[in-house]
Design a protein around this motif. Sequence first.
Motif, PDB file in Angstrom:
ATOM      1  N   UNK A 551       0.839  -1.202   0.000  1.00  0.00           N
ATOM      2  CA  UNK A 551       0.000   0.000   0.000  1.00  0.00           C
ATOM      3  C   UNK A 551       0.871   1.248   0.000  1.00  0.00           C
ATOM      4  N   UNK A 552       0.435   2.247  -0.795  1.00  0.00           N
ATOM      5  CA  UNK A 552       1.112   3.540  -0.843  1.00  0.00           C
ATOM      6  C   UNK A 552       0.111   4.634  -0.505  1.00  0.00           C
ATOM      7  N   UNK A 553       0.455   5.459   0.470  1.00  0.00           N
ATOM      8  CA  UNK A 553      -0.334   6.669   0.733  1.00  0.00           C
ATOM      9  C   UNK A 553       0.411   7.831   0.081  1.00  0.00           C
ATOM     10  N   UNK A 554      -0.230   8.470  -0.900  1.00  0.00           N
ATOM     11  CA  UNK A 554       0.495   9.483  -1.676  1.00  0.00           C
ATOM     12  C   UNK A 554       0.007  10.899  -1.400  1.00  0.00           C
ATOM     13  N   UNK A 555      -0.637  11.112  -0.232  1.00  0.00           N
ATOM     14  CA  UNK A 555      -0.899  12.486   0.216  1.00  0.00           C
ATOM     15  C   UNK A 555       0.273  12.905   1.087  1.00  0.00           C
ATOM     16  N   UNK A 556       1.123  13.722   0.541  1.00  0.00           N
ATOM     17  CA  UNK A 556       2.288  14.167   1.302  1.00  0.00           C
ATOM     18  C   UNK A 556       2.284  15.656   1.550  1.00  0.00           C
ATOM     19  N   UNK A 557       1.159  16.346   1.237  1.00  0.00           N
ATOM     20  CA  UNK A 557       1.100  17.759   1.543  1.00  0.00           C
ATOM     21  C   UNK A 557       1.274  18.677   0.356  1.00  0.00           C
ATOM     22  N   UNK A 558       0.626  18.374  -0.771  1.00  0.00           N
ATOM     23  CA  UNK A 558       0.631  19.328  -1.886  1.00  0.00           C
ATOM     24  C   UNK A 558      -0.004  20.648  -1.428  1.00  0.00           C
ATOM     25  N   UNK A 559      -1.005  20.541  -0.551  1.00  0.00           N
ATOM     26  CA  UNK A 559      -1.641  21.733   0.021  1.00  0.00           C
ATOM     27  C   UNK A 559      -0.655  22.471   0.916  1.00  0.00           C
ATOM     28  N   UNK A 560      -0.551  23.785   0.708  1.00  0.00           N
ATOM     29  CA  UNK A 560       0.359  24.603   1.528  1.00  0.00           C
ATOM     30  C   UNK A 560       0.012  24.518   3.005  1.00  0.00           C
ATOM     31  N   UNK A 561      -1.277  24.310   3.314  1.00  0.00           N
ATOM     32  CA  UNK A 561      -1.710  24.246   4.704  1.00  0.00           C
ATOM     33  C   UNK A 561      -1.063  23.087   5.456  1.00  0.00           C
ATOM     34  N   UNK A 562      -0.682  22.017   4.733  1.00  0.00           N
ATOM     35  CA  UNK A 562      -0.122  20.829   5.369  1.00  0.00           C
ATOM     36  C   UNK A 562       1.398  20.797   5.380  1.00  0.00           C
ATOM     37  N   UNK A 563       2.045  21.615   4.566  1.00  0.00           N
ATOM     38  CA  UNK A 563       3.488  21.483   4.384  1.00  0.00           C
ATOM     39  C   UNK A 563       4.309  21.688   5.659  1.00  0.00           C
ATOM     40  N   UNK A 564       3.903  22.588   6.584  1.00  0.00           N
ATOM     41  CA  UNK A 564       4.665  22.673   7.840  1.00  0.00           C
ATOM     42  C   UNK A 564       4.640  21.377   8.641  1.00  0.00           C
ATOM     43  N   UNK A 565       3.586  20.567   8.477  1.00  0.00           N
ATOM     44  CA  UNK A 565       3.468  19.310   9.226  1.00  0.00           C
ATOM     45  C   UNK A 565       4.168  18.161   8.514  1.00  0.00           C
ATOM     46  N   UNK A 566       4.098  18.164   7.171  1.00  0.00           N
ATOM     47  CA  UNK A 566       4.655  17.029   6.426  1.00  0.00           C
ATOM     48  C   UNK A 566       6.135  17.200   6.114  1.00  0.00           C
ATOM     49  N   UNK A 567       6.553  18.451   5.908  1.00  0.00           N
ATOM     50  CA  UNK A 567       7.950  18.712   5.567  1.00  0.00           C
ATOM     51  C   UNK A 567       8.247  18.622   4.086  1.00  0.00           C
ATOM     52  N   UNK A 568       7.239  18.206   3.285  1.00  0.00           N
ATOM     53  CA  UNK A 568       7.416  18.126   1.832  1.00  0.00           C
ATOM     54  C   UNK A 568       6.176  18.705   1.165  1.00  0.00           C
ATOM     55  N   UNK A 569       6.068  18.554  -0.150  1.00  0.00           N
ATOM     56  CA  UNK A 569       4.922  19.107  -0.880  1.00  0.00           C
ATOM     57  C   UNK A 569       4.229  18.029  -1.703  1.00  0.00           C
ATOM     58  N   UNK A 570       4.090  16.856  -1.106  1.00  0.00           N
ATOM     59  CA  UNK A 570       3.299  15.819  -1.741  1.00  0.00           C
ATOM     60  C   UNK A 570       4.109  14.758  -2.455  1.00  0.00           C
ATOM     61  N   UNK A 571       3.401  13.683  -2.788  1.00  0.00           N
ATOM     62  CA  UNK A 571       3.975  12.592  -3.565  1.00  0.00           C
ATOM     63  C   UNK A 571       3.175  12.412  -4.846  1.00  0.00           C
ATOM     64  N   UNK A 572       3.853  11.905  -5.857  1.00  0.00           N
ATOM     65  CA  UNK A 572       3.155  11.272  -6.968  1.00  0.00           C
ATOM     66  C   UNK A 572       3.766   9.886  -7.140  1.00  0.00           C
TER      67      UNK A 572
END
Length: 649
Positions: A551-572
């Motif tokens: 399983x792959x979870x590919x929500x890594x924070x493309x949304x700017x609102x999440x980037x301080x928590x994730x440390x990145x800007x999403x996965x593809x």
Amino acid sequence: MDIKYLQLLAKEYPNVETVASEIINLNAITCLPKGTELFFSDIHGEYEAFLYQLRSASGEIKNKIDQEFCKTVTEQERIQLSRLICYPEQVLSEVTFSKVQLREWKKITIYRLVHMCKTVSSKYTRSKVRKKMPKDFAYIFDEFLNVTDDMNQEYYYAKIIDTILDIQMEDNFIIAICELIRKLSVDRLHIIGDIYDRGPRPDIIMEELHNYQDVDIQWGNHDISWMGAAAGNRALMANVIRMAISYNNFDVLEDGYGINLRALSNFAAETYKEDDCKQFMPHVHDRNQFDPVDFLLAAKMHKAITIIQLKLEGQLLNRHPEYSMEDRRLLEKINIEKNSVAIDGKEYPLIDCNFPTVNTESPLELSQEEQYLMDVLAHSFHNSRLLHKHIRFLYAKGSMYKKINGNLLYHGCIPMTEEGEFYPVSFGNKDYKGVELLDFLDVMVNKAYFHWDNTKEQEEARDFLWYLWCGSNSPLFGKSKLSMFENYFIKGSKGKTEIYNPYFRLIQQEEICKKILKEFDLDENTSHIINGHVPVRLKEGESPIKGNGRLFIIDGGLSKAYQPKTGIAGYTLIYSSRHLSLAEHKPFCPEKEDHLIGCAPALKVVETMPTRILVGDTDNGTIIRERIKELRILLNHYRDGIIKETKQK
């Protein structure tokens, strides 16, 4: 095989020659490499970052440039070529050479672009490549892509390029061939939900997807919220407006979808004129380009629509006791005298006690002004052509889940018990779980928009979309509650905990992932689940890979609102004929001159295929083989005289 079906097939293939030709063609197609699939999740309106990731094929275009030119072209030139393919108009406007140098640069660039076009088109049949070609230069592209190494052909090739330059069509040609390279670099696009909310312009993303040739969408709860608003659910109309104002996204409402907010603005300014509404100040990640609103007025509008939403949600829950969410009718649980609210049997002090439109005798009843306001807003939603164009596209290309090429795609979760069993969710007089639950929900979502207008069945389906948005057993939400009221009106963290469904913990176990794959009739040892919804907090050591690679979870924070928590800007996720790769993206920074270089993703191969995957190994290959079988039967019927041949027109 049914003779009537074969007679219908004979209209398309009227004689032995046409049948034989198609059998040969289809057999050849099965031997081509599988096209590249690109998976996105949780885009959340971040159109600039999404368009860059799509245009660059998540770094795959730059990789191919490096593979083709690493020995003959400098790194800086390869970067520039990559930028050109992504943003040809911008790069062409930046080039500063003398007239002679510019002609030479464009000539060399065209040669390199043609070479890249040949590389990315090599997986496809000529007919498929032609379908993707921009019409204006289709003939020239076809000639370029099929030229041989013969000296005469090379001269012919060079003459075409010189003529393009002589008649000053080189910029148009470069833009067109860059578009073709981008189209050929990704064969199919998968969106694992949540296109809407938080980011500035989901409407721009939807328009881009609408123009894309091969795309499918697995609905997220934020998409369902907009689908419900378009279907006529007023609680969800209030919700999408509240979310947009909360993130200062007025452009998508007014400039994008033409939602008239003047009535809300006037109502909020008058009703909350003495209220500082400090709890309702919008989060500002993006500035509005077309519809800037004063922050204090935005806060008042935010509070006004929030109170209306809470009333409408309470009314909806009164209509549906079967949702078992009576505890969320929180306006009824406010004690005005104590300035407190009762939640889960506990009293909490309120940090905002100004409720001028809430009638203590009937707290869920809209005031006359609020009712008029919602009538105005409902009229805007009903008459927004662009909104309904996009929502119909979501329905046409979307579903609760999708099985494709050994992968299971869904946005949120498959509700499970603590013990790892599929959780039974009751609707009507029946329990649904696992794949049966998602199939049932798919039908309900479609009824909400397409069923006969204003029937009881459609009204219940419309209300049900709200449950899918935030219901405790909704597979698109997957949490015990949505703490909207608590976040606005209660200080600190007490009472705000949203407990995730056990699914999100259990998927660390490979046997649970295999159990889910088996439930959906997929090979538990080779298939994968591709999931979104919950941002992966990479900075806290979380991994997007779960269940030993199942399983792959590919929500890594493309949304700017999440980037301080994730440390990145999403996965593809990239699924080519040779491997599965995760692209880990950096925050998109268009204000920096070299942002296209700085934003290049880190690519990690997570699974290498034992042998190269061919079209014949895919779901489409299964369809092609079935077609070949039918054509062979038709061929025999022609030869046996059972079906008569006809001449082609």
